[in-house]
Scaffold this motif. Structure first.
Motif, mmCIF file in Angstrom:
data_model
loop_
_atom_site.group_PDB
_atom_site.id
_atom_site.type_symbol
_atom_site.label_atom_id
_atom_site.label_comp_id
_atom_site.label_asym_id
_atom_site.label_seq_id
_atom_site.Cartn_x
_atom_site.Cartn_y
_atom_site.Cartn_z
ATOM 1 N N LYS A 143 0.826 -1.211 0.000
ATOM 2 C CA LYS A 143 0.000 0.000 0.000
ATOM 3 C C LYS A 143 0.864 1.266 0.000
ATOM 4 C CE LYS A 143 -4.228 -1.813 2.096
ATOM 5 N NZ LYS A 143 -5.190 -1.680 3.223
ATOM 6 N N ILE A 144 2.070 1.154 0.532
ATOM 7 C CA ILE A 144 3.026 2.262 0.472
ATOM 8 C C ILE A 144 4.373 1.704 0.014
ATOM 9 C CG2 ILE A 144 1.814 3.508 2.314
ATOM 10 C CD1 ILE A 144 4.093 2.843 4.217
ATOM 11 N N ARG A 145 5.176 2.555 -0.611
ATOM 12 C CA ARG A 145 6.470 2.095 -1.129
ATOM 13 C C ARG A 145 7.642 2.525 -0.259
ATOM 14 N NH1 ARG A 145 7.090 4.131 -7.016
ATOM 15 N NH2 ARG A 145 8.846 2.646 -7.036
ATOM 16 N N ALA A 146 7.482 3.655 0.452
ATOM 17 C CA ALA A 146 8.569 4.157 1.289
ATOM 18 C C ALA A 146 7.978 4.920 2.467
ATOM 19 C CB ALA A 146 9.499 5.059 0.481
ATOM 20 N N ILE A 147 8.780 5.007 3.531
ATOM 21 C CA ILE A 147 8.354 5.664 4.768
ATOM 22 C C ILE A 147 9.195 6.928 4.976
ATOM 23 C CG2 ILE A 147 8.213 5.434 7.293
ATOM 24 C CD1 ILE A 147 8.005 2.351 6.785
ATOM 25 N N GLY A 148 8.517 8.016 5.336
ATOM 26 C CA GLY A 148 9.216 9.253 5.634
ATOM 27 C C GLY A 148 8.676 9.880 6.903
ATOM 28 N N ARG A 154 16.630 15.310 14.840
ATOM 29 C CA ARG A 154 17.580 14.218 14.616
ATOM 30 C C ARG A 154 17.316 13.061 15.571
ATOM 31 N NH1 ARG A 154 23.966 13.996 13.544
ATOM 32 N NH2 ARG A 154 24.292 11.814 14.098
ATOM 33 N N ALA A 155 17.124 13.374 16.850
ATOM 34 C CA ALA A 155 16.893 12.319 17.851
ATOM 35 C C ALA A 155 15.635 11.515 17.517
ATOM 36 C CB ALA A 155 16.777 12.929 19.243
ATOM 37 N N GLN A 156 14.606 12.201 17.036
ATOM 38 C CA GLN A 156 13.356 11.507 16.698
ATOM 39 C C GLN A 156 13.507 10.630 15.459
ATOM 40 O OE1 GLN A 156 11.110 15.161 16.610
ATOM 41 N NE2 GLN A 156 10.068 14.712 18.545
ATOM 42 N N ILE A 157 14.298 11.092 14.492
ATOM 43 C CA ILE A 157 14.545 10.249 13.302
ATOM 44 C C ILE A 157 15.343 9.007 13.703
ATOM 45 C CG2 ILE A 157 15.523 10.135 10.978
ATOM 46 C CD1 ILE A 157 15.455 13.205 10.937
ATOM 47 N N GLU A 158 16.362 9.218 14.531
ATOM 48 C CA GLU A 158 17.187 8.082 14.970
ATOM 49 C C GLU A 158 16.339 7.032 15.672
ATOM 50 O OE1 GLU A 158 20.159 10.188 17.277
ATOM 51 O OE2 GLU A 158 21.660 9.789 15.745
ATOM 52 N N GLU A 159 15.401 7.492 16.501
ATOM 53 C CA GLU A 159 14.538 6.540 17.211
ATOM 54 C C GLU A 159 13.639 5.792 16.230
ATOM 55 O OE1 GLU A 159 11.344 6.232 20.898
ATOM 56 O OE2 GLU A 159 11.880 8.211 20.117
ATOM 57 N N ALA A 160 13.034 6.522 15.294
ATOM 58 C CA ALA A 160 12.154 5.875 14.306
ATOM 59 C C ALA A 160 12.926 4.868 13.464
ATOM 60 C CB ALA A 160 11.519 6.938 13.409
ATOM 61 N N ALA A 161 14.169 5.207 13.132
ATOM 62 C CA ALA A 161 14.991 4.344 12.272
ATOM 63 C C ALA A 161 15.362 3.022 12.941
ATOM 64 C CB ALA A 161 16.252 5.093 11.839
ATOM 65 N N GLN A 162 15.193 2.946 14.248
ATOM 66 C CA GLN A 162 15.427 1.672 14.942
ATOM 67 C C GLN A 162 14.385 0.620 14.560
ATOM 68 O OE1 GLN A 162 15.756 2.136 19.225
ATOM 69 N NE2 GLN A 162 16.878 4.063 18.987
ATOM 70 N N ILE A 166 13.833 4.644 7.138
ATOM 71 C CA ILE A 166 13.308 5.986 6.886
ATOM 72 C C ILE A 166 14.026 6.535 5.651
ATOM 73 C CG2 ILE A 166 13.006 8.327 7.795
ATOM 74 C CD1 ILE A 166 11.444 6.236 9.389
ATOM 75 N N ASP A 167 13.256 6.886 4.624
ATOM 76 C CA ASP A 167 13.871 7.355 3.383
ATOM 77 C C ASP A 167 13.816 8.860 3.183
ATOM 78 O OD1 ASP A 167 15.080 5.180 1.908
ATOM 79 O OD2 ASP A 167 13.085 4.306 1.804
ATOM 80 N N SER A 168 13.044 9.562 4.025
ATOM 81 C CA SER A 168 12.996 11.019 3.837
ATOM 82 C C SER A 168 12.644 11.742 5.126
ATOM 83 C CB SER A 168 11.966 11.386 2.757
ATOM 84 O OG SER A 168 10.653 11.099 3.203
ATOM 85 N N LEU A 169 13.100 12.988 5.175
ATOM 86 C CA LEU A 169 12.722 13.931 6.228
ATOM 87 C C LEU A 169 12.151 15.154 5.533
ATOM 88 C CD1 LEU A 169 12.731 15.256 9.093
ATOM 89 C CD2 LEU A 169 15.039 16.072 8.539
ATOM 90 N N GLN A 170 11.003 15.642 6.021
ATOM 91 C CA GLN A 170 10.412 16.859 5.477
ATOM 92 C C GLN A 170 10.429 17.945 6.561
ATOM 93 O OE1 GLN A 170 6.229 18.437 3.576
ATOM 94 N NE2 GLN A 170 6.858 16.350 3.097
ATOM 95 N N PRO A 171 11.400 18.839 6.503
ATOM 96 C CA PRO A 171 11.494 19.935 7.477
ATOM 97 C C PRO A 171 11.202 21.281 6.802
ATOM 98 C CG PRO A 171 13.661 19.518 6.573
ATOM 99 C CD PRO A 171 12.667 18.711 5.741
ATOM 100 N N PRO A 172 10.902 22.316 7.592
ATOM 101 C CA PRO A 172 10.897 23.661 7.013
ATOM 102 C C PRO A 172 12.357 24.036 6.745
ATOM 103 C CG PRO A 172 10.597 23.800 9.389
ATOM 104 C CD PRO A 172 10.631 22.347 9.041
ATOM 105 N N TYR A 173 12.653 24.460 5.540
ATOM 106 C CA TYR A 173 14.043 24.756 5.205
ATOM 107 C C TYR A 173 14.077 25.718 4.031
ATOM 108 C CZ TYR A 173 18.999 23.667 4.023
ATOM 109 O OH TYR A 173 20.348 23.726 3.757
ATOM 110 N N SER A 174 14.755 26.810 4.235
ATOM 111 C CA SER A 174 14.945 27.792 3.168
ATOM 112 C C SER A 174 16.172 28.621 3.521
ATOM 113 C CB SER A 174 13.726 28.713 3.049
ATOM 114 O OG SER A 174 13.664 29.607 4.157
#
Length: 321
Positions: A143-148, A154-162, A166-174
């Motif tokens: 039903k899905i091909r990748a998880i983001g 950073r700490a939250q991504i590291e925890e999720a990656a356990q 995780i193939d992507s992060l969507q942050p506010p960035y400019s």
């Protein structure tokens, strides 16, 4: 438009992505469905084949508008959508995904993202292990091909990656909002996680179209954007004046210059929203702009005059996260 790999997946995305927060109409004013459909279609015709939406954008309305615009070319586009912070229990994730599939009129979502960490906006706390278990099951089911993830530290991504890839992060960035550079970006680079930057034009500020004293109407979320307020706005205007000669050297708009700078950063792609077809067609030009190392460094330094005083600000808007 040249494509890039999404993380370590086999999905190919465009460096410029069509964002559709405004398509949901909630928190925006003056949005017309017919114009949004035209804008999304124009993005596709301009080579932007990656579209980002979310269940919370108008309670599914944005997803429905995306389907209206692109269902006949579904096999040639990449759909990215998101599950909101109040739907992160196992069963809620499954149900939310099914709703998004229905809204998007498709049987698979290319990239499914956690929109905000659990507990955001006074939502109930759910262990990331439970949410990831649901996402992994959806991936296994096709039903899905990748998880983001979106708006994760950073700490939250590291925890999720356990608990899964995780193939992507969507942050506010400019150029005018750069928190991710000091926090999550090094981890993303090390672990081949694509950065899908939202608000790459600082909600239009980097277009140079807003003068000091500009007032947004009631209902427009930019009324709460810290960059449009007080000294931040003054510094931004001064920086824009310094950016104009560089844009002129490349014969591009300020918006194109800001997007070109952003997609030249490590792992970074830009999600650009548009109300009208002409806007997204203009944004697409940025993918062809190749800035010299000297100009990238100069633009970087100009941007820091705005971002350095904002170092301790975690959220771009004056509302609770």
């Amino acid at each position: 438009m040249e494509k890039r790999k999404l993380g370590s997946s086999d999905i190919e995305i465009t460096p410029i992505i069509m964002g559709t927060w405004q398509a949901g109409k909630a928190m925006w004013v003056g949005i017309e469905d017919a114009e949004t459909v035209k804008a999304i279609r124009s993005a596709f015709e301009a080579g932007i084949t990656t579209i980002d939406t979310a269940e919370v954008y108008g309670k599914g309305h944005s997803e429905q508008i995306v389907a209206q615009a692109l269902s006949d070319v579904r096999d040639r586009v990449v759909y990215a959508t998101k599950v909101f912070a109040n739907h992160l229990k196992y069963d809620q994730v499954i149900e939310a995904c099914d709703r998004s599939l229905q809204n998007l009129k498709t049987d698979y979502i290319d990239l499914y993202q956690i929109h905000w960490p659990s507990g955001s906006f006074k939502s109930e706390f759910v262990p990331i292990e439970e949410t990831m278990r649901a996402l992994n099951d959806l991936k296994q089911q096709g039903k899905i091909r990748a998880i983001g993830v979106s708006n994760f530290s950073r700490a939250q991504i590291e925890e999720a990656a356990q608990y899964g890839r995780i193939d992507s992060l969507q942050p506010p960035y400019s150029l005018f909002w750069r928190k991710v550079e000091k926090d999550a970006m090094p981890y993303c680079v090390e672990n081949n996680i694509s950065i899908l930057a939202y608000s790459p034009l600082a909600q239009g500020l980097l277009t140079g179209k807003f003068e000091l004293g500009h007032e947004f109407p009631e209902g427009d979320n930019r009324r709460d954007n810290k960059l449009f307020k007080g000294e931040n706005f003054v510094r931004a205007q001064a920086a824009i004046d310094k950016l104009r000669p560089i844009a002129d050297r490349y014969n591009v708009s300020l918006a194109n210059l800001a997007i070109a700078w952003l997609i030249a950063q490590p792992q970074t792609n830009a999600i650009t929203g548009a109300r009208h077809a002409k806007q997204i067609e203009e944004n697409a030009i940025a993918a062809e702009v190749k800035l010299s190392p000297e100009d990238l460094a100069e633009i970087d330094a100009i941007g820091r005059t705005v971002t350095d005083p904002l170092e301790n600000e975690n959220l771009m808007w004056e509302w609770g996260g």
